[in-house]
Design an enzyme around this catalytic site. Sequence first.
Site, PDB file in Angstrom:
ATOM      1  N   GLU A  46       0.858  -1.147   0.003  1.00  0.00           N
ATOM      2  CA  GLU A  46       0.025   0.005   0.030  1.00  0.00           C
ATOM      3  C   GLU A  46       0.984   1.108   0.002  1.00  0.00           C
ATOM      4  O   GLU A  46       0.427   2.199  -0.751  1.00  0.00           O
ATOM      5  CB  GLU A  46      -1.030  -0.034   1.417  1.00  0.00           C
ATOM      6  CG  GLU A  46      -2.077  -1.031   1.061  1.00  0.00           C
ATOM      7  CD  GLU A  46      -2.801  -0.882  -0.161  1.00  0.00           C
ATOM      8  OE1 GLU A  46      -2.839   0.095  -0.926  1.00  0.00           O
ATOM      9  OE2 GLU A  46      -3.688  -1.917  -0.519  1.00  0.00           O
ATOM     10  N   TYR A 129      -7.106   6.461   2.957  1.00  0.00           N
ATOM     11  CA  TYR A 129      -7.256   5.549   2.115  1.00  0.00           C
ATOM     12  C   TYR A 129      -6.233   4.240   2.586  1.00  0.00           C
ATOM     13  O   TYR A 129      -6.711   3.211   2.878  1.00  0.00           O
ATOM     14  CB  TYR A 129      -6.524   5.752   0.707  1.00  0.00           C
ATOM     15  CG  TYR A 129      -6.352   4.662  -0.098  1.00  0.00           C
ATOM     16  CD1 TYR A 129      -7.241   3.728  -0.440  1.00  0.00           C
ATOM     17  CD2 TYR A 129      -4.929   4.222  -0.049  1.00  0.00           C
ATOM     18  CE1 TYR A 129      -7.000   2.432  -1.104  1.00  0.00           C
ATOM     19  CE2 TYR A 129      -4.760   2.877  -0.826  1.00  0.00           C
ATOM     20  CZ  TYR A 129      -5.676   1.961  -1.281  1.00  0.00           C
ATOM     21  OH  TYR A 129      -5.298   0.999  -1.838  1.00  0.00           O
ATOM     22  N   ASP A 147     -10.029   4.788  -3.113  1.00  0.00           N
ATOM     23  CA  ASP A 147      -9.058   5.455  -3.746  1.00  0.00           C
ATOM     24  C   ASP A 147      -9.310   5.898  -5.391  1.00  0.00           C
ATOM     25  O   ASP A 147     -10.574   6.215  -5.430  1.00  0.00           O
ATOM     26  CB  ASP A 147      -7.736   4.225  -4.127  1.00  0.00           C
ATOM     27  CG  ASP A 147      -8.461   3.144  -5.192  1.00  0.00           C
ATOM     28  OD1 ASP A 147      -9.778   3.038  -5.329  1.00  0.00           O
ATOM     29  OD2 ASP A 147      -7.502   2.944  -5.989  1.00  0.00           O
ATOM     30  N   CYS A 202     -12.449   0.256 -16.282  1.00  0.00           N
ATOM     31  CA  CYS A 202     -12.913   1.596 -16.285  1.00  0.00           C
ATOM     32  C   CYS A 202     -11.669   2.432 -15.831  1.00  0.00           C
ATOM     33  O   CYS A 202     -11.756   3.183 -15.018  1.00  0.00           O
ATOM     34  CB  CYS A 202     -14.020   1.509 -14.938  1.00  0.00           C
ATOM     35  SG  CYS A 202     -15.093   3.109 -14.813  1.00  0.00           S
ATOM     36  N   CYS A 209     -15.416  -0.101 -21.887  1.00  0.00           N
ATOM     37  CA  CYS A 209     -16.849  -0.442 -21.800  1.00  0.00           C
ATOM     38  C   CYS A 209     -17.375  -1.838 -22.419  1.00  0.00           C
ATOM     39  O   CYS A 209     -18.314  -2.348 -21.952  1.00  0.00           O
ATOM     40  CB  CYS A 209     -17.471   0.842 -22.176  1.00  0.00           C
ATOM     41  SG  CYS A 209     -17.225   2.395 -21.365  1.00  0.00           S
ATOM     42  N   CYS A 212     -16.808  -4.332 -19.904  1.00  0.00           N
ATOM     43  CA  CYS A 212     -17.226  -3.945 -18.685  1.00  0.00           C
ATOM     44  C   CYS A 212     -18.469  -4.895 -18.312  1.00  0.00           C
ATOM     45  O   CYS A 212     -19.552  -4.886 -18.965  1.00  0.00           O
ATOM     46  CB  CYS A 212     -17.519  -2.505 -18.358  1.00  0.00           C
ATOM     47  SG  CYS A 212     -18.077  -2.216 -16.664  1.00  0.00           S
ATOM     48  N   CYS A 218     -24.284   1.230 -16.358  1.00  0.00           N
ATOM     49  CA  CYS A 218     -23.478   2.470 -15.939  1.00  0.00           C
ATOM     50  C   CYS A 218     -24.304   3.653 -16.198  1.00  0.00           C
ATOM     51  O   CYS A 218     -24.654   3.941 -17.529  1.00  0.00           O
ATOM     52  CB  CYS A 218     -22.149   2.298 -16.834  1.00  0.00           C
ATOM     53  SG  CYS A 218     -21.180   3.613 -16.394  1.00  0.00           S
TER      54      CYS A 218
END
Length: 299
Positions: A46, A129, A147, A202, A209, A212, A218
């Site tokens: 992280e 975060y 995030d 995305c 798309c 997706c 969406c």
Amino acid sequence: MAIPVARHNLRVTELLDPVLDWYDANARDLPWRSASATPWSVMVSEFMLQQTPVSRVLPVHEAWLERWPTPADLAAEPTGEAVRAWGRLGYPRRALRLHAAAAAIVADHGGEVPDSYDDLIALPGVGDYTAAAIATFAYGKRHVVLDTNVRRVFARTLSGVEFPSQSVNKAERELAANVLPHDEPTAATWSVAVMELGALICTAAKPSCSRCPVADLCAWRAAGHPAYDGPPRKVQTWAGTDRQCRGRLLAVLRDADSPVHRTRLDAVWPDETQRDRALASLLKDALVVKTGPETYALP
DNA sequence: CATTCGTGGCT
DNA sequence: TAGCCAAGAAT
């Protein structure tokens, strides 16, 4: 406000299964996601992933965990070794903060990465975060993980706009909280799945798309992909900045195995005024130490 | 709330 | 080619 929240809850009910199924089939096999990954491994990832792409983190993360398998192993070494091992990941203050966080974990938490958000966010280099991410991905706790990927996915699928606002606001946080599955394990998988969807499908520049799993749900797509119309997004300059100068100077010290004379720093940046300012800031940040009248080194 | 803080790949 | 972008935090 009640009506939009209800609509969002309805929509996440529809999004949940397709996103989880997509993640199950398409998730990358990243080391910090493996069943054997320790909380420390997750924490290191992280820190490294803050503003840095996965592809560049992978080799450094592997070497880091091999050298320092626990927080105590890192805390026992000079901070300069952390800066050196950080290599060219960028934002080297993260290496100092990770070292300081490891020291705090040894001092205050028995050498174990804490599992509570409050303990985590108290550590150096850990903001909202990262605290939520470690608690969620290392310990399976339920937190809103916001995030840049998650924010973009929600902006598009739920709010119907191409990009989120520049900073997280209250409404956005409430929206993310409202769509977070109730039980802990599902919430954790949901967060990493939405993040992965943002990272692989995305994406900011060219969303795929056609691949997706929730394209037909969406809001942004349904609206015809309206162009971003918010305030201009900041584009950070690079050439000629103090940051570039700092990077040049620090690279010289990273690549040296003994203190370096000032003239070797002079050689990598022509502007004396800016060079002096950058070196002073590196000293102030404790990324560099002065080892003699005209010599410098990593701390 | 706006700035500062690295680096490299991609279009 | 000159932006644009990448699992943010600290101040």
